[in-house]
Design a protein around this motif. Structure first.
Motif, short mmCIF file in Angstrom:
data_model
loop_
_atom_site.label_atom_id
_atom_site.label_comp_id
_atom_site.label_asym_id
_atom_site.label_seq_id
_atom_site.Cartn_x
_atom_site.Cartn_y
_atom_site.Cartn_z
N CYS A 1 6.25 -2.70 -14.68
CA CYS A 1 5.30 -3.71 -15.16
C CYS A 1 5.36 -3.88 -16.67
O CYS A 1 4.66 -4.72 -17.22
N ARG B 1 2.07 2.12 -3.51
CA ARG B 1 1.05 2.74 -4.35
C ARG B 1 0.88 4.22 -4.03
O ARG B 1 0.64 5.03 -4.93
N THR C 1 0.17 -8.34 -9.37
CA THR C 1 -0.30 -9.25 -10.43
C THR C 1 0.26 -8.83 -11.78
O THR C 1 0.75 -9.67 -12.56
N ASP C 2 0.22 -7.54 -12.08
CA ASP C 2 0.79 -7.04 -13.34
C ASP C 2 2.30 -7.21 -13.35
O ASP C 2 2.89 -7.53 -14.39
N LYS D 1 -1.05 -14.39 -10.80
CA LYS D 1 -2.03 -13.98 -9.79
C LYS D 1 -1.87 -14.74 -8.49
O LYS D 1 -1.95 -14.17 -7.39
N GLU E 1 -2.01 2.33 -11.76
CA GLU E 1 -1.70 1.78 -10.44
C GLU E 1 -0.80 0.56 -10.55
O GLU E 1 -1.01 -0.34 -11.36
N ALA F 1 0.46 -10.12 -1.06
CA ALA F 1 -0.44 -8.99 -0.82
C ALA F 1 -0.30 -8.55 0.63
O ALA F 1 -0.38 -9.36 1.55
N GLU G 1 4.78 2.23 -13.34
CA GLU G 1 4.26 1.23 -14.28
C GLU G 1 5.36 0.73 -15.22
O GLU G 1 5.21 -0.33 -15.84
N LYS H 1 0.83 -1.20 0.00
CA LYS H 1 0.00 0.00 0.00
C LYS H 1 0.86 1.25 0.00
O LYS H 1 0.55 2.25 -0.65
N THR I 1 0.48 -2.92 -9.50
CA THR I 1 -0.05 -4.11 -8.83
C THR I 1 0.93 -5.26 -8.98
O THR I 1 1.63 -5.38 -9.99
N ALA J 1 1.25 -13.49 -6.70
CA ALA J 1 1.02 -12.12 -6.23
C ALA J 1 0.16 -12.11 -4.97
O ALA J 1 0.42 -11.32 -4.05
N GLU J 2 -0.84 -12.96 -4.89
CA GLU J 2 -1.73 -13.00 -3.73
C GLU J 2 -0.98 -13.40 -2.45
O GLU J 2 -1.34 -12.97 -1.35
#
Length: 322
Positions: free
Chosen positions: A227, A151, A163-164, A169, A159, A176, A224, A148, A161, A172-173
């Motif tokens: 990413c 960001r 995941t990107d 995914k 944004e 988090a 970005e 957080k 992330t 990435a989780e």
């Protein structure tokens, strides 16, 4: 003829950096020298070129049409591997005050090309390995106790992330709410990188991408870039810090990300790989509650300031160690 035309175009664009509109403004890049605690201003290589690329309509067009492409960085890498590129070494050393006594080869004559010099090896013991979690590279570091915070720090652009960034995914989780460190390597820095802790390293996973600059002048615009650029990552399973994701991010003029490690057991400070010519970045990801970054790094990041770091310097402790 095709490659001759590309070379001519490459040299022409390099010459353009001295014709940048003086009215284009990008804020000064300040950082903290960790050894002295003093605030300093970074001298950005090819600053004129970068201001043109990221602040003017014509530059942005050239960036997206040409500079971010693989062939452009490959062309630059080809030149940096030629013997004629060796002529750039003495001026580069003088301009950036590089101490060759730290390296296994300590004479300009020992290098066959600029790239050969660029990924030079340190002498054994030149970077003492500290306690707990250490920096994997020389550079400038930002640390974030939670994603957080990342960001809110980089407020421009799309944004950021996980995941990107990881293109996975499920992985990435797992991270988090976890912590993140960004170590930015500028062209004058030592460009080999190492393991920040002992553990079991996985194989490297490659993610295709472009070759945007990771200079602070470019990152002012948006995170970005991380990413979108070419990158590789591996996981490092450790006893002290849980599982760490280590991401190697390429950039403009980085012809290659080269892994020199073998998957399996590794020790803290072992070499993981190196970048060929250009600025580059390493990103470390930690699961929630596993680490506590050093207070000076947290404080400086909170002031929007990077901190100089050397490979082997302590940057964090396990969360259960005060």
């Amino acid at each position: 003829m095709k490659y001759f035309s590309l070379i001519v175009l490459f040299l022409t664009l390099i010459a353009c950096q001295n014709k940048v509109d003086s009215g284009q403004k990008m804020k000064t890049i300040n950082y903290i020298d960790r050894a002295s605690g003093e605030a300093r201003t970074e001298k950005v290589p090819s600053e004129g070129m970068l201001k043109w690329l990221y602040s003017s309509p014509s530059g942005k067009l050239a960036l997206n049409v040409l500079f971010k492409r693989k062939f452009f960085s490959a062309l630059g890498g080809w030149y940096m591997n030629t013997r004629i590129s060796k002529n750039r070494i003495p001026e580069f050393i003088a301009e950036h005050n590089i101490n060759l006594n730290e390296y296994q080869r300590d004479s300009v004559q020992d290098f066959s090309s600029f790239n050969d010099f660029f990924y030079r090896k340190l002498k054994p013991g030149a970077r003492p390995i500290g306690e707990h979690l250490v920096s994997p590279a020389d550079g400038k570091i930002l640390v974030f106790s939670t994603i957080k915070d990342v960001r809110s720090f980089f407020v421009k652009g799309i944004e950021f992330t996980l995941t990107d960034f990881l293109r996975d995914k499920v992985l990435a989780e797992k991270y988090a709410g976890g912590a993140m460190a960004i170590i930015r390597l500028a062209p004058p820095d030592y460009h080999r990188y190492h393991f920040p802790a002992s553990g079991i390293a996985s194989e490297s996973t490659k993610i295709k991408g472009h070759y945007f600059s990771v200079s602070p002048l470019a990152l002012q615009k948006s995170l970005e870039i991380f990413c979108e650029n070419k990158r590789e990552y591996c996981t490092l399973a450790t006893q002290e810090f849980g599982e760490i994701v280590i991401v190697d991010v390429g950039a403009t003029m980085v012809g290659s990300i080269l892994q020199t490690y073998q998957p399996g057991e590794v020790k803290k400070g072992d070499e993981k790989g190196y970048f060929a010519f250009g600025g580059s970045t390493l990103v470390l990801l930690f699961k929630q509650g596993k680490i506590q970054f050093d207070s000076d790094l947290i404080e400086n990041t909170g002031k929007e300031l990077e901190t100089t770091i050397k490979m082997g310097e302590k940057i964090a402790s396990p969360s259960n160690v005060l």
